[in-house]
Design a protein around this motif. Structure first.
Motif, PDB file in Angstrom:
ATOM      1  N   THR A  56     -26.803 -41.292 -30.603  1.00 51.98           N
ATOM      2  CA  THR A  56     -28.099 -41.934 -30.351  1.00 51.98           C
ATOM      3  C   THR A  56     -28.394 -42.987 -31.423  1.00 51.98           C
ATOM      4  N   GLN A 109     -28.955 -46.738 -30.285  1.00 58.01           N
ATOM      5  CA  GLN A 109     -30.240 -47.377 -30.595  1.00 58.01           C
ATOM      6  C   GLN A 109     -30.040 -48.631 -31.458  1.00 58.01           C
ATOM      7  N   SER A 161     -22.131 -41.581 -26.722  1.00 59.21           N
ATOM      8  CA  SER A 161     -22.922 -42.817 -26.690  1.00 59.21           C
ATOM      9  C   SER A 161     -22.687 -43.554 -25.368  1.00 59.21           C
ATOM     10  N   GLN A 215     -24.901 -42.200 -22.724  1.00 59.77           N
ATOM     11  CA  GLN A 215     -26.267 -42.730 -22.744  1.00 59.77           C
ATOM     12  C   GLN A 215     -26.324 -44.041 -21.953  1.00 59.77           C
TER      13      GLN A 215
END
Ligand code: OOG
Ligand code: MG
Length: 253
Positions: A8, A12, A41, A44
């Motif tokens: 994350t 981000q 990742s 995501q």
């Protein structure tokens, strides 16, 4: 941070276009865990609707290994949101500190679901072209360890492909270069990629099958840059040229 938190943190950083501290400065993790972070990742991104369109290899040439100080072959995942079109004009503010590098790209003809030999490659790959890869490490100053860069999906952020062409021999010793505003800034040979760019497909087949993954028909493979990468600035025309395979370009804003 646990593996999901690291995934994350990196995802981000890309979304917010903000460079972050290397993860290994504070957390130790193995290379195997780095690949797990990479998968998390990518998940995501898939949850946001992106799709996997291929794979890339990194540090397949000495020029890249020396530039970045990492001497092991790595692999990462390409999604549709990274696929830019030739002649696109791209505002570089969407990236942290983008660099471009010339690549050899392949298109998969038949699912690669096991390790294959170099002699078998033409059964699995039918198209080849010149590519431009844009890499954008999420780490400050574009500095990382092997584990950091793998966790960061090998700095992947964008790629542009020339026109697909049938494979033609030879694959080695083809001149390849990177031009900015029609000036050659980096040049090399396709042989710089593992002596023969087809070897990158052999390596990917080995790595993918060890991870239980099939490289699917229609997917793209970036074999790795043959030269060092160059930082991008606004208002540049960026071109990669590969002998016998033409050229591809995009512009920055
Ligand atoms: C890592 C990605 C390496 C290549 O072609 O060798 C790579 C980096 O240099 O940040 O894409
Ligand atoms: Mg690359």
């Amino acid at each position: 941070m646990n593996l999901t938190e690291i995934a994350t943190y990196l995802d981000q950083a890309a979304l917010k276009v903000e460079a972050v501290e290397q993860v290994t400065h504070n957390t130790n993790f193995s290379l195997e865990e780095a690949y797990q972070i990479q998968r998390l990742s990518i998940e995501q991104r898939l949850n946001r609707g992106e799709e996997i369109v291929g794979y890339k290899l990194g540090f397949t040439s000495y020029a890249k290994m020396e530039q970045m100080g990492v001497h092991d072959l790595i692999w990462g995942i390409l999604t549709n949101s990274m696929h830019l079109m030739p002649a696109d004009q791209v505002n570089i503010n969407r990236w942290i500190h983008p660099r471009a590098e010339p690549e050899v790209a392949f298109q998969v003809k038949k699912d690669i679901d096991r390790p294959i030999s170099i002699e078998e490659v033409p059964d699995y790959i039918d198209k080849m072209t010149v590519g431009l890869e844009i890499i954008d490490s999420r780490y400050k100053d574009f500095k990382f360890t092997l584990e950091d860069v793998v966790a960061d999906n090998c700095s992947s952020t964008g790629f542009v492909l020339g026109e697909w062409q049938d494979l033609q021999y030879p694959f080695s010793a083809l001149d390849i270069n990177l031009q900015i505003d029609n000036q050659i800034v980096e040049s090399g040979s396709s042989s710089a990629i593992l002596n023969n760019p087809l070897q990158s497909i052999v390596e990917l087949s080995r790595l993918a099958s060890a991870s239980g993954l099939t490289v699917k028909s229609g997917q793209i493979i970036l074999a790795g840059a043959a030269t060092a990468a160059v930082y991008l600035k606004p208002h540049q025309q960026v071109t990669a040229k590969l002998e016998n395979y033409g050229e591809v370009c995009f512009s920055t804003l």
